[in-house]
Scaffold this active site. Structure first.
Site, PDB file in Angstrom:
ATOM      1  N   GLY A  88      83.315   5.099 -59.480  1.00 40.60           N
ATOM      2  CA  GLY A  88      82.533   5.182 -58.253  1.00 40.60           C
ATOM      3  C   GLY A  88      81.052   4.967 -58.497  1.00 40.60           C
ATOM      4  O   GLY A  88      80.347   4.367 -57.671  1.00 40.60           O
ATOM      5  N   ASP A  89      80.561   5.438 -59.649  1.00 41.77           N
ATOM      6  CA  ASP A  89      79.151   5.236 -59.985  1.00 41.77           C
ATOM      7  C   ASP A  89      78.860   3.754 -60.222  1.00 41.77           C
ATOM      8  O   ASP A  89      77.799   3.247 -59.842  1.00 41.77           O
ATOM      9  CB  ASP A  89      78.792   6.041 -61.228  1.00 41.77           C
ATOM     10  N   GLY A  92      91.184   0.110 -53.519  1.00 43.28           N
ATOM     11  CA  GLY A  92      89.975  -0.633 -53.195  1.00 43.28           C
ATOM     12  C   GLY A  92      88.981   0.166 -52.394  1.00 43.28           C
ATOM     13  O   GLY A  92      88.912   1.402 -52.505  1.00 43.28           O
ATOM     14  N   GLY A 131      90.272   4.616 -54.216  1.00 43.63           N
ATOM     15  CA  GLY A 131      90.812   4.587 -55.564  1.00 43.63           C
ATOM     16  C   GLY A 131      91.349   3.218 -55.932  1.00 43.63           C
ATOM     17  O   GLY A 131      90.709   2.193 -55.670  1.00 43.63           O
ATOM     18  N   SER A 168      85.636   4.732 -50.944  1.00 42.46           N
ATOM     19  CA  SER A 168      86.593   4.344 -51.973  1.00 42.46           C
ATOM     20  C   SER A 168      87.975   4.920 -51.689  1.00 42.46           C
ATOM     21  O   SER A 168      88.111   6.095 -51.334  1.00 42.46           O
ATOM     22  CB  SER A 168      86.119   4.828 -53.344  1.00 42.46           C
TER      23      SER A 168
END
Length: 295
Positions: free
Chosen positions: A237-238, A211, A208, A206
């Site tokens: 992120g999860d 993308g 942020g 990631s």
């Protein structure tokens, strides 16, 4: 696809919504939210909402652990948490109206050697009813540094690992199917190595708001959200990990598109483990991954 999520350092998450956080000031909070948390728990919440069968396991103890179990039951998330003597940690998120989130994170309980051995046996039993495993988050005190590596080796199943630091590096060397760090976590663990040189079959990294990039045996793909998203990034992120699991049988470009769209939809939700379903449904077809040529 039946998923088993593992959260060794689960948490009771407390969210305080405020108009604006000011250091040294008194803030009056309306309607704080207390719910079960930790990265794997958040993944399980999202998977359940996507319709993917899931069981959440990990370690839980004390009054906070009891509240965590009760909240999962109330939310309809199946759990098989392993009891320990130590108190489950709490995390506090102060979320401003702008979406800016300030986190206060306790270290978590100290786990005994006997408790860890008991959990590993418990985990092995749960594998019989799973098709895929997600290992997420930090390691509590007392759990060995190679804990994730041991859990990867114990599972004759695809494993997705979302960790950081030494836990990520050691766990990745055990050969999970996918690692899912952010760019900063990857840099800290990789020491200049290519993401696939850590040992995993694939890496989804990631960046942020910019993308994500998927490094796979079939090539490298990158994708960005179709528009700038404002909100609470905790749990984004999860949600991306949950999308990778729910779309496991799709080609990598499609899986990445779903992960980016669902991650952005999670930013629009006020709490980790939730996502804006309308945003996700509308925008996932607008995420256009493209192949990257590496030097």
């Amino acid at each position: 696809m039946r998923a088993l999520t593992v959260t060794l350092n689960a948490a009771l998450d407390v969210t305080y919504p405020v108009a604006r956080l000011t250091a040294g000031a008194t803030h009056r909070v309306a309607d704080p939210v207390v719910r079960a948390g930790g990265k794997g728990v958040n993944v399980a919440r999202v998977l359940r909402k996507l319709g993917t069968p899931v069981v959440a396991t990990g370690l839980a103890g004390g009054a906070s652990g009891a509240l965590l179990r009760a909240e999962l039951e109330a939310a309809g998330v199946p759990e098989a948490l392993f009891p320990i003597a130590g108190e489950t940690r709490r995390t506090v998120a102060v979320v401003e109206d702008s979406g800016e989130a300030t986190m206060f994170v306790e270290p978590g309980p100290r786990v005994t050697e006997a408790e860890w051995d008991g959990f590993v046996r418990h985990y092995r039993d749960l594998l019989a009813d799973a098709d895929l495993v997600v290992l997420s988050g930090s390691l509590p005190r007392g759990v060995p540094l190679d804990a994730y590596a041991a859990l990867v080796h114990a599972a004759d199943l695809p494993v997705v690992l979302d960790a950081d630091g030494a836990a990520l590096a050691v766990g990745a060397a055990a050969g999970p199917a996918v690692i899912a760090p952010n760019r900063h976590e990857l840099a800290a663990a990789a020491a200049g190595l290519h993401p696939l040189e850590l040992g995993a079959a694939a890496a989804v990294v990631s960046d942020g708001p910019a993308g994500m990039t998927a490094y796979t045996a079939d090539g490298v793909w990158t994708a960005a959200p179709p528009e700038r998203v404002v909100g609470n990034p905790t749990g984004a992120g999860d949600a991306a990990v949950a999308a990778l699991v729910a779309c496991w049988d799709l080609p990598w470009a499609d899986r990445l598109a779903h992960a980016v769209a669902l991650s952005a939809a999670a930013v629009r939700a006020p709490l980790a483990g939730d996502f804006d379903r309308d945003f996700y449904e509308h925008h996932r077809s607008r995420v256009r991954p493209h192949r990257v040529t590496e030097d």
